[in-house]
Design a protein around this motif. Structure first.
Motif, PDB file in Angstrom:
ATOM      1  N   VAL A   1       0.612  -1.320   0.034  1.00 25.30           N
ATOM      2  CA  VAL A   1       0.078   0.151  -0.048  1.00 25.30           C
ATOM      3  C   VAL A   1       0.963   1.174  -0.063  1.00 25.30           C
ATOM      4  O   VAL A   1       0.496   2.101  -0.611  1.00 25.30           O
ATOM      5  CB  VAL A   1      -0.849  -0.079   1.058  1.00 25.30           C
ATOM      6  CG1 VAL A   1      -1.813   1.227   1.332  1.00 25.30           C
ATOM      7  CG2 VAL A   1      -2.046  -1.131   1.223  1.00 25.30           C
ATOM      8  N   LEU A   2       1.943   1.255   0.805  1.00 23.39           N
ATOM      9  CA  LEU A   2       2.781   2.445   0.913  1.00 23.39           C
ATOM     10  C   LEU A   2       3.393   2.663  -0.284  1.00 23.39           C
ATOM     11  O   LEU A   2       4.017   3.816  -0.771  1.00 23.39           O
ATOM     12  CB  LEU A   2       3.846   2.312   2.086  1.00 23.39           C
ATOM     13  CG  LEU A   2       3.244   2.363   3.368  1.00 23.39           C
ATOM     14  CD1 LEU A   2       4.402   1.791   4.377  1.00 23.39           C
ATOM     15  CD2 LEU A   2       2.685   3.714   3.744  1.00 23.39           C
ATOM     16  N   ALA A   3       3.925   1.638  -1.405  1.00 26.32           N
ATOM     17  CA  ALA A   3       4.295   1.762  -2.458  1.00 26.32           C
ATOM     18  C   ALA A   3       3.610   1.903  -3.695  1.00 26.32           C
ATOM     19  O   ALA A   3       3.907   2.287  -4.790  1.00 26.32           O
ATOM     20  CB  ALA A   3       5.075   0.480  -2.982  1.00 26.32           C
ATOM     21  N   ALA A   4       2.223   1.871  -3.373  1.00 25.64           N
ATOM     22  CA  ALA A   4       1.074   1.797  -4.347  1.00 25.64           C
ATOM     23  C   ALA A   4       1.185   2.795  -5.489  1.00 25.64           C
ATOM     24  O   ALA A   4       1.184   3.038  -6.778  1.00 25.64           O
ATOM     25  CB  ALA A   4      -0.267   1.812  -3.885  1.00 25.64           C
ATOM     26  N   ASP A   5       1.234   4.243  -5.072  1.00 20.94           N
ATOM     27  CA  ASP A   5       1.477   5.225  -5.756  1.00 20.94           C
ATOM     28  C   ASP A   5       2.645   5.203  -6.868  1.00 20.94           C
ATOM     29  O   ASP A   5       2.646   6.143  -7.787  1.00 20.94           O
ATOM     30  CB  ASP A   5       1.333   6.656  -5.114  1.00 20.94           C
ATOM     31  CG  ASP A   5       2.542   6.805  -4.164  1.00 20.94           C
ATOM     32  OD1 ASP A   5       3.184   5.974  -4.035  1.00 20.94           O
ATOM     33  OD2 ASP A   5       2.561   8.098  -3.746  1.00 20.94           O
TER      34      ASP A   5
END
Length: 224
Positions: A68-72
């Motif tokens: 989730v933290l890497a999603a962007d």
């Protein structure tokens, strides 16, 4: 359209042992994070590993946090989260706050050098049943592991981080914490399925493959 698939493990099993529905598939990568790696380091590893390629990503438990933290910074065609330990999304919920409070108390004992006191608090929460001195020698390595593993909260996971990314959330219907997290994700657009009978590993359910297949049909993608 065909997609490479990436599988991110939780705190336990790794590789194909963690994802029994994966059999003979091509274009599949199993991530394996070093035991001592920080969440921040895991995020950077995911970004480097994906290399800008469009992917279908699977993540179990705490493995959902770096995803989730890497999603962007990833090109995610679809995301399958299995009992995601995204505790920051459900702060304020009674079950979530109770869990965090107990683990925080237990970790304070470990930080003070009292591993037995740590295990006496954590074991009933995580594995059921009380601490038993007779089994301590056998369980000590497990206690040491849980005393040093990353905690799944406090990393800046926020609502909306997955908005616009097609997401399937699978839970086991056994634990209020994961059901509340799944409800928060569903309120942001995720599809939530409950696969009972397998506790924290609904990916072991015979119905998991069908749930993923339905999700992929909605994405209009296929395996190579």
């Amino acid at each position: 359209m065909t997609l490479r698939r990436l599988y991110v493990h939780g705190a336990g099993r790794r590789g194909d042992a963690a994802w029994p529905h994966v059999t003979g598939a091509r274009e599949v990568d199993f991530v394996s994070f070093p035991n001592a790696s920080s969440i921040a380091a895991q995020v950077e590893k995911l970004i480097a590993l994906c290399g800008g390629e469009r992917m279908l990503i699977f993540a179990h438990s705490i493995g959902a946090v770096p995803v989730v933290l890497a999603a962007d910074r990833l090109d995610i065609a679809g995301l399958v989260l299995v009992e995601p330990a995204l505790y920051d999304l459900a702060r304020g919920e009674e079950a979530i706050e109770r869990h965090i409070a107990i683990v925080t108390e237990a970790r304070s004992q470990a930080d003070n050098g009292d591993l037995v006191a740590f295990w006496a608090i954590l074991r009933p929460l995580m594995f059921g049943g009380p601490f038993e001195p007779a089994t301590w020698d056998d369980e000590r390595p497990l206690a040491e592991h849980w005393a040093s593993t990353n905690l799944p909260w406090g990393h800046g996971v926020r609502a909306g981080m997955l908005r616009g990314i097609p997401t399937l959330v699978a839970t086991g219907g056994w634990n209020a914490e994961y059901e509340r997290i799944a409800a928060r994700l569903a309120s942001d657009g995720a599809t939530h399925v409950v696969l009972e009978g397998f506790a924290h590993r609904p990916q072991d359910s015979p119905s998991f493959g069908a749930a993923v297949a339905d999700f992929k049909r909605d994405l209009a993608v296929s395996d190579r």
